[in-house]
Design a protein around this motif. Structure first.
Motif, PDB file in Angstrom:
ATOM      1  N   VAL A  47       0.809  -1.221   0.000  1.00  0.00           N
ATOM      2  CA  VAL A  47       0.000   0.000   0.000  1.00  0.00           C
ATOM      3  C   VAL A  47       0.841   1.269   0.000  1.00  0.00           C
ATOM      4  CG1 VAL A  47      -2.105  -0.931   1.014  1.00  0.00           C
ATOM      5  CG2 VAL A  47      -0.252  -0.177   2.516  1.00  0.00           C
ATOM      6  N   TYR A  48       2.005   1.212   0.627  1.00  0.00           N
ATOM      7  CA  TYR A  48       2.828   2.415   0.756  1.00  0.00           C
ATOM      8  C   TYR A  48       3.719   2.648  -0.468  1.00  0.00           C
ATOM      9  CZ  TYR A  48       6.051  -1.255   2.131  1.00  0.00           C
ATOM     10  OH  TYR A  48       6.796  -2.398   2.149  1.00  0.00           O
ATOM     11  N   CYS A  49       3.752   1.705  -1.376  1.00  0.00           N
ATOM     12  CA  CYS A  49       4.675   1.772  -2.506  1.00  0.00           C
ATOM     13  C   CYS A  49       3.903   1.859  -3.822  1.00  0.00           C
ATOM     14  CB  CYS A  49       5.561   0.530  -2.497  1.00  0.00           C
ATOM     15  SG  CYS A  49       6.933   0.554  -3.660  1.00  0.00           S
ATOM     16  N   THR A  87      18.146  -3.755  -5.923  1.00  0.00           N
ATOM     17  CA  THR A  87      16.799  -3.550  -5.421  1.00  0.00           C
ATOM     18  C   THR A  87      15.854  -3.439  -6.618  1.00  0.00           C
ATOM     19  OG1 THR A  87      15.438  -1.983  -4.141  1.00  0.00           O
ATOM     20  CG2 THR A  87      17.468  -1.091  -5.019  1.00  0.00           C
ATOM     21  N   GLY A  88      14.655  -2.902  -6.420  1.00  0.00           N
ATOM     22  CA  GLY A  88      13.707  -2.840  -7.537  1.00  0.00           C
ATOM     23  C   GLY A  88      12.576  -1.873  -7.232  1.00  0.00           C
ATOM     24  N   GLY A  89      11.426  -2.055  -7.789  1.00  0.00           N
ATOM     25  CA  GLY A  89      10.725  -3.264  -8.172  1.00  0.00           C
ATOM     26  C   GLY A  89      11.148  -4.439  -7.291  1.00  0.00           C
ATOM     27  N   GLU A  90      10.894  -5.595  -7.813  1.00  0.00           N
ATOM     28  CA  GLU A  90      11.308  -6.785  -7.073  1.00  0.00           C
ATOM     29  C   GLU A  90      12.443  -7.470  -7.837  1.00  0.00           C
ATOM     30  OE1 GLU A  90      11.163  -8.129  -4.191  1.00  0.00           O
ATOM     31  OE2 GLU A  90      12.355  -9.769  -5.004  1.00  0.00           O
ATOM     32  N   PRO A  91      13.660  -7.411  -7.291  1.00  0.00           N
ATOM     33  CA  PRO A  91      14.816  -7.941  -8.026  1.00  0.00           C
ATOM     34  C   PRO A  91      14.692  -9.420  -8.387  1.00  0.00           C
ATOM     35  CG  PRO A  91      15.462  -7.163  -5.836  1.00  0.00           C
ATOM     36  CD  PRO A  91      14.053  -6.758  -6.027  1.00  0.00           C
ATOM     37  N   LEU A 114      21.210  -7.510  -1.350  1.00  0.00           N
ATOM     38  CA  LEU A 114      19.940  -7.538  -2.066  1.00  0.00           C
ATOM     39  C   LEU A 114      18.834  -7.044  -1.142  1.00  0.00           C
ATOM     40  CD1 LEU A 114      18.432  -8.770  -4.622  1.00  0.00           C
ATOM     41  CD2 LEU A 114      18.161 -10.844  -3.243  1.00  0.00           C
ATOM     42  N   THR A 115      17.916  -6.252  -1.678  1.00  0.00           N
ATOM     43  CA  THR A 115      16.682  -5.937  -0.946  1.00  0.00           C
ATOM     44  C   THR A 115      15.533  -6.570  -1.717  1.00  0.00           C
ATOM     45  OG1 THR A 115      17.546  -3.881  -0.031  1.00  0.00           O
ATOM     46  CG2 THR A 115      15.182  -4.066  -0.136  1.00  0.00           C
ATOM     47  N   THR A 116      14.738  -7.376  -1.031  1.00  0.00           N
ATOM     48  CA  THR A 116      13.707  -8.160  -1.713  1.00  0.00           C
ATOM     49  C   THR A 116      12.473  -8.282  -0.827  1.00  0.00           C
ATOM     50  OG1 THR A 116      13.165 -10.388  -2.523  1.00  0.00           O
ATOM     51  CG2 THR A 116      14.842 -10.268  -0.824  1.00  0.00           C
ATOM     52  N   VAL A 138      15.163  -8.321   3.830  1.00  0.00           N
ATOM     53  CA  VAL A 138      13.835  -8.751   3.394  1.00  0.00           C
ATOM     54  C   VAL A 138      12.801  -7.780   3.955  1.00  0.00           C
ATOM     55  CG1 VAL A 138      12.146 -10.628   3.404  1.00  0.00           C
ATOM     56  CG2 VAL A 138      14.594 -11.155   3.390  1.00  0.00           C
ATOM     57  N   SER A 139      11.951  -7.277   3.086  1.00  0.00           N
ATOM     58  CA  SER A 139      10.887  -6.381   3.538  1.00  0.00           C
ATOM     59  C   SER A 139       9.779  -7.219   4.148  1.00  0.00           C
ATOM     60  CB  SER A 139      10.338  -5.569   2.355  1.00  0.00           C
ATOM     61  OG  SER A 139      11.353  -4.741   1.860  1.00  0.00           O
ATOM     62  N   LEU A 140       9.492  -6.952   5.406  1.00  0.00           N
ATOM     63  CA  LEU A 140       8.429  -7.686   6.092  1.00  0.00           C
ATOM     64  C   LEU A 140       7.716  -6.690   7.009  1.00  0.00           C
ATOM     65  CD1 LEU A 140       7.166 -10.548   6.658  1.00  0.00           C
ATOM     66  CD2 LEU A 140       8.692 -10.664   8.626  1.00  0.00           C
ATOM     67  N   ALA A 178      10.824  -3.057   7.931  1.00  0.00           N
ATOM     68  CA  ALA A 178       9.373  -2.873   8.019  1.00  0.00           C
ATOM     69  C   ALA A 178       9.050  -1.384   7.920  1.00  0.00           C
ATOM     70  CB  ALA A 178       8.860  -3.426   9.345  1.00  0.00           C
ATOM     71  N   VAL A 179       8.254  -1.012   6.937  1.00  0.00           N
ATOM     72  CA  VAL A 179       7.776   0.372   6.859  1.00  0.00           C
ATOM     73  C   VAL A 179       6.557   0.471   7.770  1.00  0.00           C
ATOM     74  CG1 VAL A 179       6.840   2.160   5.327  1.00  0.00           C
ATOM     75  CG2 VAL A 179       8.551   0.560   4.460  1.00  0.00           C
ATOM     76  N   VAL A 180       6.516   1.515   8.609  1.00  0.00           N
ATOM     77  CA  VAL A 180       5.386   1.634   9.549  1.00  0.00           C
ATOM     78  C   VAL A 180       4.443   2.750   9.108  1.00  0.00           C
ATOM     79  CG1 VAL A 180       4.710   2.030  11.952  1.00  0.00           C
ATOM     80  CG2 VAL A 180       6.843   0.827  11.449  1.00  0.00           C
ATOM     81  N   PHE A 208       7.642   5.981   7.122  1.00  0.00           N
ATOM     82  CA  PHE A 208       6.937   6.090   5.840  1.00  0.00           C
ATOM     83  C   PHE A 208       7.363   7.382   5.126  1.00  0.00           C
ATOM     84  CE2 PHE A 208       2.641   7.398   3.948  1.00  0.00           C
ATOM     85  CZ  PHE A 208       2.809   6.663   2.799  1.00  0.00           C
ATOM     86  N   MET A 209       7.642   7.275   3.816  1.00  0.00           N
ATOM     87  CA  MET A 209       8.104   8.441   3.043  1.00  0.00           C
ATOM     88  C   MET A 209       7.127   8.782   1.923  1.00  0.00           C
ATOM     89  SD  MET A 209      12.116   7.716   2.489  1.00  0.00           S
ATOM     90  CE  MET A 209      12.206   5.948   2.672  1.00  0.00           C
ATOM     91  N   PRO A 210       7.003  10.060   1.621  1.00  0.00           N
ATOM     92  CA  PRO A 210       6.065  10.478   0.584  1.00  0.00           C
ATOM     93  C   PRO A 210       6.660  10.434  -0.811  1.00  0.00           C
ATOM     94  CG  PRO A 210       7.090  12.383   1.558  1.00  0.00           C
ATOM     95  CD  PRO A 210       7.692  11.183   2.247  1.00  0.00           C
TER      96      PRO A 210
HETATM   97  N1  SAM Z   1      10.708  -5.270  -3.748  1.00  0.00           N
HETATM   98  C1  SAM Z   1      11.786  -5.107  -2.858  1.00  0.00           C
HETATM   99  C2  SAM Z   1      11.296  -5.034  -1.436  1.00  0.00           C
HETATM  100  O1  SAM Z   1      10.098  -5.185  -1.202  1.00  0.00           O
HETATM  101  O2  SAM Z   1      12.115  -4.872  -0.544  1.00  0.00           O
HETATM  102  C3  SAM Z   1      12.731  -3.947  -3.173  1.00  0.00           C
HETATM  103  C4  SAM Z   1      12.139  -2.656  -3.608  1.00  0.00           C
HETATM  104  S1  SAM Z   1      11.401  -1.692  -2.332  1.00  0.00           S
HETATM  105  C5  SAM Z   1      10.928  -0.250  -3.246  1.00  0.00           C
HETATM  106  C6  SAM Z   1      12.829  -1.172  -1.426  1.00  0.00           C
HETATM  107  C7  SAM Z   1      12.544  -0.639  -0.036  1.00  0.00           C
HETATM  108  O3  SAM Z   1      11.798   0.545  -0.145  1.00  0.00           O
HETATM  109  C8  SAM Z   1      11.758  -1.587   0.847  1.00  0.00           C
HETATM  110  O4  SAM Z   1      12.422  -1.775   2.081  1.00  0.00           O
HETATM  111  C9  SAM Z   1      10.454  -0.856   1.030  1.00  0.00           C
HETATM  112  O5  SAM Z   1       9.855  -1.176   2.244  1.00  0.00           O
HETATM  113  C10 SAM Z   1      10.894   0.584   0.941  1.00  0.00           C
HETATM  114  N2  SAM Z   1       9.819   1.523   0.629  1.00  0.00           N
HETATM  115  C11 SAM Z   1       9.003   1.526  -0.432  1.00  0.00           C
HETATM  116  N3  SAM Z   1       8.117   2.534  -0.361  1.00  0.00           N
HETATM  117  C12 SAM Z   1       8.388   3.201   0.769  1.00  0.00           C
HETATM  118  C13 SAM Z   1       7.819   4.343   1.412  1.00  0.00           C
HETATM  119  N4  SAM Z   1       6.812   5.021   0.881  1.00  0.00           N
HETATM  120  N5  SAM Z   1       8.346   4.760   2.561  1.00  0.00           N
HETATM  121  C14 SAM Z   1       9.394   4.094   3.112  1.00  0.00           C
HETATM  122  N6  SAM Z   1       9.974   3.013   2.581  1.00  0.00           N
HETATM  123  C15 SAM Z   1       9.471   2.567   1.419  1.00  0.00           C
END
Ligand code: SAM
Length: 348
Positions: A47-49, A87-91, A114-116, A138-140, A178-180, A208-210
């Motif tokens: 939702v935040y991305c 990173t990505g998207g999803e690498p 790697l960030t995934t 790992v994003s969780l 974890a993004v809060v 959380f970032m805008p």
């Molecule tokens: N798909 C991968 C993942 O889920 O980690 C890599 C890409 S994701 C864009 C990279 C990082 O950006 C993740 O840790 C994600 O939680 C963070 N991220 C994405 N949108 C964000 C937001 N609005 N504020 C803060 N962190 C954000």
């Protein structure tokens, strides 16, 4: 691993051009860390991305081939980049990720991370390690199944947990991010901190970032201080902060959890930014350099690369872009950030 790596850049051996002085921006900050978005495509819709426009569904396939990507990274490593994060998207959407890792790893003495989202990690962790990957974030954002699905749009918590286990079993240095978002997952802060405690792993909570279209609102912002208070109160304990040693942990503040190897961290991009210590630069899957996540116009490196620009010319473009790197992100001055790129395009 193909025998053609590392690739010569337009037939010039990159190692001969490696510079001793390193890469500095216009303010004298040493730039040693490159984040590379290898694709805009993603299999989750966090939702935040996720852009509200639905643009994520139309994400372009990566413009940079793996050879171009490795060549571009070589230019940066010759200039002084010492650590690369993919990173990505999803690498893990890229089937050639292992080959990319194998091409980059020798350039940075194995410091490829790697960030995934971890969804496809279980079956690829060993292969990535064998290719030269050393760590994975790992994003969780939730430790409970329903909350995970609400945040990501997929019932995938068990798959991600299996991915984390496989990464650790493969010997990859593994951390959780974890993004809060208030109103979405502040109730997951404690379950995630408990997971860190029982599993002896590090969980880092990110403010959380805008950016364009992600539904940013002040109401959803939860500052790092409040996240830490939630952990302290919920676990009924004080938290001992670890001293900062170099830039190993990047911008995170890390705290030990009592009676465990586990740790919690906070990344306070907005409430207490760390721009004065910024050591990073970004490369998008379109082959554009971004000197700052929230500012600076992207600089195209792909076209010059395809037009056989010399190593010196590419290096000049990078140095020029870095002389203009912002001193701090625009929100600090109360200005709107450059919102042209979503996090899924720039790679976070
Ligand atoms: N798909 C991968 C993942 O889920 O980690 C890599 C890409 S994701 C864009 C990279 C990082 O950006 C993740 O840790 C994600 O939680 C963070 N991220 C994405 N949108 C964000 C937001 N609005 N504020 C803060 N962190 C954000």
């Amino acid at each position: 691993m193909p025998s053609s790596f590392p690739m010569p850049i337009n037939n010039q051996p990159p190692r001969m051009l490696r510079l001793k002085d390193g890469l500095k921006d216009g303010l004298g900050r040493a730039i040693t860390y490159l984040r590379v978005s290898v694709t805009e495509q993603c299999n989750l819709a966090c939702v935040y991305c996720k852009p509200r426009t639905g643009a994520l569904e139309r994400a372009e396939p990566p413009a940079m081939s793996r050879n171009e990507l490795v060549q571009a990274v070589q230019v940066f490593t010759c200039l002084g980049i010492r650590k690369v994060r993919l990173t990505g998207g999803e690498p893990l959407m890229r089937r050639d990720l292992e080959t990319i890792v194998a091409g980059i790893s020798p350039e940075v003495e194995g410091r490829v991370h790697l960030t995934t989202n971890g969804f496809h990690l279980a079956r690829r962790a060993r292969g990535l390690r064998d290719a030269g990957l050393s760590g994975v974030n790992v994003s969780l954002d939730a430790a409970e199944r329903g909350a995970f699905e609400r945040l990501t749009g997929k019932d995938g918590l068990s798959r991600v947990l299996a991915g984390i286990e496989a990464a650790r079993a493969a010997g990859l240095k593994t951390k959780l991010n974890a993004v809060v978002l208030r109103g979405w997952n502040e109730d997951q802060i404690l379950p995630l901190a408990r997971l860190a405690q029982t599993e002896g792993i590090q969980v880092r909570f990110i403010e959380f970032m805008p950016y364009q279209g992600n539904g940013w609102g002040k109401d959803q912002f939860m500052p790092a201080s409040e996240i830490l208070d939630t952990v302290r109160e919920g676990l009924g304990t004080s938290l001992e902060e670890e001293p900062v040693v170099g830039l190993e942990e990047g911008p995170a503040r890390i705290f030990r959890l009592p009676g465990s190897e586990g740790k919690v961290g906070v990344i306070s991009t907005l409430s207490a930014d760390f721009c004065d210590r910024c050591n990073r630069v970004r490369l998008t899957s379109r082959g554009e350099l971004k000197a700052c996540l929230f500012g600076n116009k992207p600089v195209d490196l792909l076209e010059p690369l395809r037009n056989h620009a010399s190593h010196e010319d590419l290096a000049r473009l990078i140095r020029q872009a870095l002389t203009e790197k912002l001193d701090c992100h625009p929100m600090r001055r109360g200005q709107n950030p450059d919102l042209a790129n979503g996090m899924w395009q720039v790679g976070g």
